[in-house]
Motif scaffolding. Structure first.
Motif, short mmCIF file in Angstrom:
data_model
loop_
_atom_site.label_atom_id
_atom_site.label_comp_id
_atom_site.label_asym_id
_atom_site.label_seq_id
_atom_site.Cartn_x
_atom_site.Cartn_y
_atom_site.Cartn_z
N SER A 8 -0.27 58.90 -0.07
CA SER A 8 -0.25 60.50 0.11
C SER A 8 0.13 61.88 -0.86
O SER A 8 0.34 61.29 -2.02
CB SER A 8 1.93 60.72 1.29
N ASN A 9 0.26 62.77 -0.55
CA ASN A 9 0.39 63.74 -1.78
C ASN A 9 1.69 64.00 -2.80
O ASN A 9 1.21 63.60 -3.85
CB ASN A 9 0.36 65.14 -0.92
N THR A 10 2.76 63.41 -1.99
CA THR A 10 4.15 62.89 -2.88
C THR A 10 3.96 62.33 -3.92
O THR A 10 4.03 62.47 -4.81
CB THR A 10 5.40 62.76 -1.64
N ALA A 11 3.09 60.81 -3.16
CA ALA A 11 3.26 59.58 -4.01
C ALA A 11 1.97 60.65 -5.21
O ALA A 11 2.78 59.81 -6.10
CB ALA A 11 2.57 58.47 -3.35
N GLU A 12 1.02 60.64 -5.20
CA GLU A 12 0.19 61.16 -6.31
C GLU A 12 0.61 62.07 -7.06
O GLU A 12 0.47 62.23 -8.55
CB GLU A 12 -1.10 61.81 -5.27
N TYR A 13 1.21 62.79 -6.54
CA TYR A 13 1.93 64.39 -7.39
C TYR A 13 2.69 63.36 -8.70
O TYR A 13 2.85 63.53 -9.93
CB TYR A 13 2.85 65.10 -7.31
N GLY A 14 3.59 62.03 -7.44
CA GLY A 14 4.80 61.41 -8.62
C GLY A 14 4.04 60.48 -9.34
O GLY A 14 4.00 60.66 -10.63
N ASP A 15 3.26 60.59 -9.07
CA ASP A 15 2.20 59.55 -10.52
C ASP A 15 1.44 59.77 -11.59
O ASP A 15 1.82 59.71 -12.31
CB ASP A 15 0.89 59.07 -10.11
N TYR A 16 1.63 61.29 -11.23
CA TYR A 16 0.89 62.47 -12.39
C TYR A 16 1.82 63.09 -13.25
O TYR A 16 1.90 62.76 -13.91
CB TYR A 16 -0.19 63.45 -11.59
N ILE A 17 3.41 62.38 -12.59
CA ILE A 17 4.05 63.15 -13.66
C ILE A 17 4.71 62.20 -14.41
O ILE A 17 5.66 62.40 -15.27
CB ILE A 17 4.75 64.41 -13.22
N THR A 18 5.10 61.04 -13.30
CA THR A 18 5.72 60.60 -14.09
C THR A 18 5.44 58.46 -15.23
O THR A 18 5.56 58.16 -15.95
CB THR A 18 6.46 59.39 -12.21
#
Length: 319
Positions: free
Chosen positions: A243-253
Motif C-alpha cells: 500500500s502507499n501507506t506502507a511504502e511511505y512508512g518504508d521511506y521515512i522509517t
C-alpha cells in the motif's frame, strides 16, 4: 550433458550427508554420475543415504581412488576429518572440493600440493537446493579455484556447479571473498540481523500492551511475504505491490532503524571477520563444547516469541 561432461566417467565422493551433502550427492546421482557418499562408521545418515539409492562407504574407503572429493561435513569437523581420513587416502592429481571457503581461507586445512582445490557454493540451504532441483529448476552457485595443478580445475568446478545447481548460473569468486561475504551476510543480515529485528519489533509491541499474537503476525509471519516479493521481483516491485501507506512508512522509517551507528556496527562485524577474530572465537566455542550456543538455544526456545509462534504456526499450517 555438455554442462557436466568434465565429471562424466569420474568417481565422485561426497563426504557428509547433511543439508548440503545430500543435495550434492543426490542431484549428481540423478544426472547419472558415479557418486559415493563417505560417512563415519555408525553414522545416523548411513541408512538414509542407502535408502536414497546412493553408494555409501566409510570416509577413507570412499576417498581412495576417487577423482573428485567434495567435503561437506560441518566446518568445525572438517580439519580433523581431513587429517585422519582424507589426506592420506586422496590420490595425487585428485580434485578436492569445498562448499564454503572457511577452512582453506583461515588455513585450518592445508591441502597437499599435488591435489587440485576448488569450491562450489550453491546459494541456498541444502534442502532447498534439492527441492528446487527435483522441481526441475536450480540455484546459482559460486565457484572458485585455489590450486590448479591439472589446469582444468575450473572446468571441474563449473561442471559440479552446473550439476548441483542445474545450469542456472555460475558466479566466479575467490575463497577469501566467499568466506568473508558469506559470514558477514549470515551475521549482519540474514540470521543475526533479521532475527534481532523481528524480535525487537515483537518485543516493542508486546511491551506496549498489544496482543502477542497480533505482534507475531505483524513482525514475524509477514516477513516471508515481503521477502518473497523482494526475492522474486526486487525492491521496486515489492514497494509497488504494498500500500502507499506502507511504502511511505518504508521511506521515512527504515533509516531511523538502520542508522549510521548500525552501519558502523556492520563495518565492525566485517572487520572481525576479515582479521580472523570471528573464526578464532567460533573455533574456541566448538572446543568448549558449544556452551555459549547451547545457553542461547535454551533461552530462545523458552522465549515468548517461540511460545506465540508455535501456536500461530499450528493455526496457519494446520491441514
Amino acid at each position: 550433458m555438455e554442462e557436466i561432461k568434465f565429471l562424466e566417467g569420474k568417481r565422485l565422493t561426497v563426504v557428509g550427508y547433511g543439508s548440503q551433502g545430500h543435495a550434492h550427492a543426490l542431484n549428481l546421482h540423478d544426472l547419472g554420475m558415479d557418486v559415493t557418499v563417505g560417512l563415519r562408521q555408525g553414522s545416523k545418515s548411513w541408512e538414509k543415504a542407502e535408502n536414497d539409492g546412493v553408494k555409501v562407504a566409510v570416509v577413507g574407503e570412499a576417498v581412495k581412488g576417487a577423482d573428485v572429493v567434495m567435503i561437506l561435513a560441518p566446518d568445525e569437523a572438517q580439519p580433523e576429518l581431513y587429517r585422519s581420513e582424507i589426506e592420506e587416502n586422496l590420490k595425487s592429481g585428485a580434485y578436492l572440493g569445498f562448499a564454503h571457503g572457511f577452512n582453506i581461507h583461515y588455513e585450518r586445512i592445508t591441502p597437499r600440493e599435488d591435489v587440485n582445490v576448488f569450491m562450489v557454493a550453491p546459494k541456498g540451504p541444502g534442502h532447498m537446493v534439492r527441492e528446487i532441483f527435483e522441481g526441475g529448476h536450480g540455484v546459482p552457485c559460486l565457484a572458485a579455484v585455489h590450486n590448479d595443478i591439472s589446469e582444468d580445475t575450473r572446468d571441474i568446478a563449473h561442471a559440479w556447479a552446473n550439476g548441483v545447481g542445474r545450469r542456472v548460473g555460475v558466479i566466479e569468486t575467490t575463497f577469501k571473498e566467499e568466506t568473508e561475504t558469506d559470514l558477514f551476510g549470515e551475521q549482519a543480515v540474514l540470521c543475526g540481523g533479521v532475527t534481532e529485528l523481528m524480535q525487537a519489533g515483537f518485543d516493542t509491541l508486546v511491551e506496549a500492551g498489544y496482543n502477542p499474537e497480533v505482534a507475531y503476525f505483524e513482525c514475524v509471519h509477514e516477513m516471508k511475504l515481503i521477502i518473497d516479493m523482494v526475492y522474486e521481483k526486487g525492491f521496486a516491485a515489492m514497494r509497488d505491490s504494498i500500500s502507499n501507506t506502507a511504502e511511505y512508512g518504508d521511506y521515512i522509517t527504515g533509516k531511523k532503524i538502520i542508522t549510521k551507528e548500525s552501519k558502523e556496527a556492520m563495518k565492525g562485524v566485517l572487520k572481525d571477520i576479515q582479521r580472523g577474530k570471528f573464526a578464532k572465537e567460533f573455533i574456541e566455542e566448538t572446543e568448549n563444547g558449544y556452551k555459549f550456543m547451547n545457553k542461547e538455544r535454551a533461552e530462545y526456545s523458552d522465549s515468548k516469541i517461540e511460545e506465540v509462534g508455535s501456536k500461530m504456526r499450528k493455526m496457519v499450517f494446520s491441514k
